[in-house]
Design a protein around this motif. Sequence first.
Motif, PDB file in Angstrom:
ATOM      1  N   ALA A  60     -12.857 -91.118  12.827  1.00 32.09           N
ATOM      2  CA  ALA A  60     -13.021 -90.346  14.056  1.00 32.09           C
ATOM      3  C   ALA A  60     -11.773 -90.422  14.929  1.00 32.09           C
ATOM      4  CB  ALA A  60     -14.234 -90.842  14.832  1.00 32.09           C
ATOM      5  N   LEU A  61     -11.193 -91.613  15.059  1.00 27.51           N
ATOM      6  CA  LEU A  61     -10.004 -91.759  15.893  1.00 27.51           C
ATOM      7  C   LEU A  61      -8.824 -90.986  15.305  1.00 27.51           C
ATOM      8  CD1 LEU A  61     -10.157 -95.526  16.951  1.00 27.51           C
ATOM      9  CD2 LEU A  61     -10.979 -93.510  18.177  1.00 27.51           C
ATOM     10  N   ALA A  62      -8.734 -90.939  13.983  1.00 28.35           N
ATOM     11  CA  ALA A  62      -7.679 -90.148  13.353  1.00 28.35           C
ATOM     12  C   ALA A  62      -7.845 -88.672  13.694  1.00 28.35           C
ATOM     13  CB  ALA A  62      -7.699 -90.365  11.842  1.00 28.35           C
ATOM     14  N   ILE A  63      -9.076 -88.192  13.714  1.00 29.55           N
ATOM     15  CA  ILE A  63      -9.337 -86.790  14.071  1.00 29.55           C
ATOM     16  C   ILE A  63      -8.936 -86.516  15.510  1.00 29.55           C
ATOM     17  CG2 ILE A  63     -11.205 -85.115  14.464  1.00 29.55           C
ATOM     18  CD1 ILE A  63     -12.648 -86.467  12.052  1.00 29.55           C
ATOM     19  N   LEU A  64      -9.185 -87.470  16.396  1.00 30.89           N
ATOM     20  CA  LEU A  64      -8.898 -87.287  17.819  1.00 30.89           C
ATOM     21  C   LEU A  64      -7.451 -87.624  18.182  1.00 30.89           C
ATOM     22  CD1 LEU A  64     -12.135 -88.895  19.299  1.00 30.89           C
ATOM     23  CD2 LEU A  64     -11.627 -86.451  19.058  1.00 30.89           C
ATOM     24  N   ALA A 207     -16.098 -82.735  15.062  1.00 32.58           N
ATOM     25  CA  ALA A 207     -15.671 -83.294  13.778  1.00 32.58           C
ATOM     26  C   ALA A 207     -15.614 -84.817  13.850  1.00 32.58           C
ATOM     27  CB  ALA A 207     -14.316 -82.726  13.381  1.00 32.58           C
ATOM     28  N   ALA A 208     -15.154 -85.337  14.994  1.00 31.80           N
ATOM     29  CA  ALA A 208     -15.106 -86.791  15.172  1.00 31.80           C
ATOM     30  C   ALA A 208     -16.517 -87.374  15.249  1.00 31.80           C
ATOM     31  CB  ALA A 208     -14.315 -87.135  16.432  1.00 31.80           C
ATOM     32  N   ILE A 209     -17.425 -86.670  15.942  1.00 30.39           N
ATOM     33  CA  ILE A 209     -18.819 -87.113  16.001  1.00 30.39           C
ATOM     34  C   ILE A 209     -19.429 -87.117  14.604  1.00 30.39           C
ATOM     35  CG2 ILE A 209     -21.120 -86.506  16.853  1.00 30.39           C
ATOM     36  CD1 ILE A 209     -19.698 -85.327  19.361  1.00 30.39           C
ATOM     37  N   SER A 210     -19.149 -86.074  13.822  1.00 30.82           N
ATOM     38  CA  SER A 210     -19.711 -85.942  12.481  1.00 30.82           C
ATOM     39  C   SER A 210     -19.148 -86.968  11.509  1.00 30.82           C
ATOM     40  CB  SER A 210     -19.454 -84.530  11.942  1.00 30.82           C
ATOM     41  OG  SER A 210     -20.084 -83.560  12.761  1.00 30.82           O
ATOM     42  N   ALA A 211     -18.009 -87.573  11.847  1.00 35.53           N
ATOM     43  CA  ALA A 211     -17.452 -88.622  10.999  1.00 35.53           C
ATOM     44  C   ALA A 211     -18.355 -89.845  10.977  1.00 35.53           C
ATOM     45  CB  ALA A 211     -16.053 -89.016  11.487  1.00 35.53           C
ATOM     46  N   ALA A 216     -25.232 -89.849  11.827  1.00 40.35           N
ATOM     47  CA  ALA A 216     -25.663 -88.449  11.716  1.00 40.35           C
ATOM     48  C   ALA A 216     -26.911 -88.313  10.858  1.00 40.35           C
ATOM     49  CB  ALA A 216     -24.530 -87.592  11.148  1.00 40.35           C
ATOM     50  N   ALA A 217     -27.164 -89.288  10.020  1.00 36.33           N
ATOM     51  CA  ALA A 217     -28.340 -89.238   9.150  1.00 36.33           C
ATOM     52  C   ALA A 217     -29.597 -89.752   9.842  1.00 36.33           C
ATOM     53  CB  ALA A 217     -28.077 -90.067   7.891  1.00 36.33           C
ATOM     54  N   ARG A 218     -29.445 -90.324  11.031  1.00 33.81           N
ATOM     55  CA  ARG A 218     -30.584 -90.902  11.741  1.00 33.81           C
ATOM     56  C   ARG A 218     -31.191 -89.884  12.703  1.00 33.81           C
ATOM     57  NH1 ARG A 218     -28.831 -94.959  15.167  1.00 33.81           N
ATOM     58  NH2 ARG A 218     -31.004 -95.639  15.382  1.00 33.81           N
ATOM     59  N   GLU A 219     -32.503 -89.870  12.774  1.00 36.20           N
ATOM     60  CA  GLU A 219     -33.198 -88.859  13.581  1.00 36.20           C
ATOM     61  C   GLU A 219     -32.982 -89.051  15.081  1.00 36.20           C
ATOM     62  OE1 GLU A 219     -37.749 -87.221  14.428  1.00 36.20           O
ATOM     63  OE2 GLU A 219     -37.372 -88.691  12.848  1.00 36.20           O
ATOM     64  N   LEU A 222     -27.738 -89.807  18.743  1.00 34.39           N
ATOM     65  CA  LEU A 222     -27.172 -88.580  19.304  1.00 34.39           C
ATOM     66  C   LEU A 222     -26.312 -87.825  18.294  1.00 34.39           C
ATOM     67  CD1 LEU A 222     -27.041 -86.668  21.617  1.00 34.39           C
ATOM     68  CD2 LEU A 222     -25.339 -88.140  22.734  1.00 34.39           C
ATOM     69  N   PRO A 223     -25.495 -88.496  17.460  1.00 30.80           N
ATOM     70  CA  PRO A 223     -24.799 -87.737  16.412  1.00 30.80           C
ATOM     71  C   PRO A 223     -25.761 -86.990  15.501  1.00 30.80           C
ATOM     72  CG  PRO A 223     -23.761 -89.868  16.664  1.00 30.80           C
ATOM     73  CD  PRO A 223     -25.011 -89.906  17.506  1.00 30.80           C
TER      74      PRO A 223
END
Length: 260
Positions: A60-64, A207-211, A216-219, A222-223
């Motif tokens: 994520a940090l690399a994306i940002l 994109a950073a959130i989705s990293a 992201a797999a948890r209901e 927030l991601p």
Amino acid sequence: MTPTHSSSLPSLLGVFGHPDDESLLAGGVLAQHAAAGAATAVVTAPWAPDSHRADELADALAILGAGKPRMLGLADARVPDSAPGRPRLCDAPLDEVVEGIVEHIRAVRPQVIITHDAYGQLTGHPDHVRTHQATVIAFHAAGLEHRYPQAGAPWRPAALYAATHPHSAVDTLGALLTAVGKKVLSVPDEHVTATVDVTVWSEQKMAAISARRSEAARERSLPGILARLSAPARESINATEFYTRLDAAPGPVGQRQLTV
């Protein structure tokens, strides 16, 4: 890392309670400042540097454009095995947490620091509250030569901001959080001192959130909630970031009574 004075925007250091908070709360501003040539970095208090969430944080940090992870390696209040053998952030001595943050402030030498607000960022997570408390102290202590001398040469940042959410801007996000049983602790609109349009960087932010693949797999995370929304709905939530400036400018010299 030294401050970037040639940039049109100041250098930033974010200090956050979990390895996803920087993207959710300040991903747009981090990307904005990095794009302008400003130095940016992030300190994350809980989770071990060898955990799966540290790897996701690095992506994520690399994306940002915010460098490599800087982690204090303490445990998450609700996930004790996030840092085996280490105390939870909310149980660790406050002075030790402050010193760890001061060390990173003095190493990065940012002009601006961003952290959580005093309520614990919408949901009131204890790690958010503890990170806010420690960062406010560290912001002031970093510039004092007799505090934590072993943590590097003193550095005084110019400003401290809390990422926050005003009452008027949480209708959609608040409904999503309450639907999964979470709190919504927003602040009065007049507490917000900076409203930043980060629409240009919202895709980069997402994109950073989705990293955060595990989150992201948890209901209820927030991601995960954002990942299930349509692109327009996500952008309406991610395109604006809100901040409250916490530091006060010095008053006039020679006062003989307290003034406002």
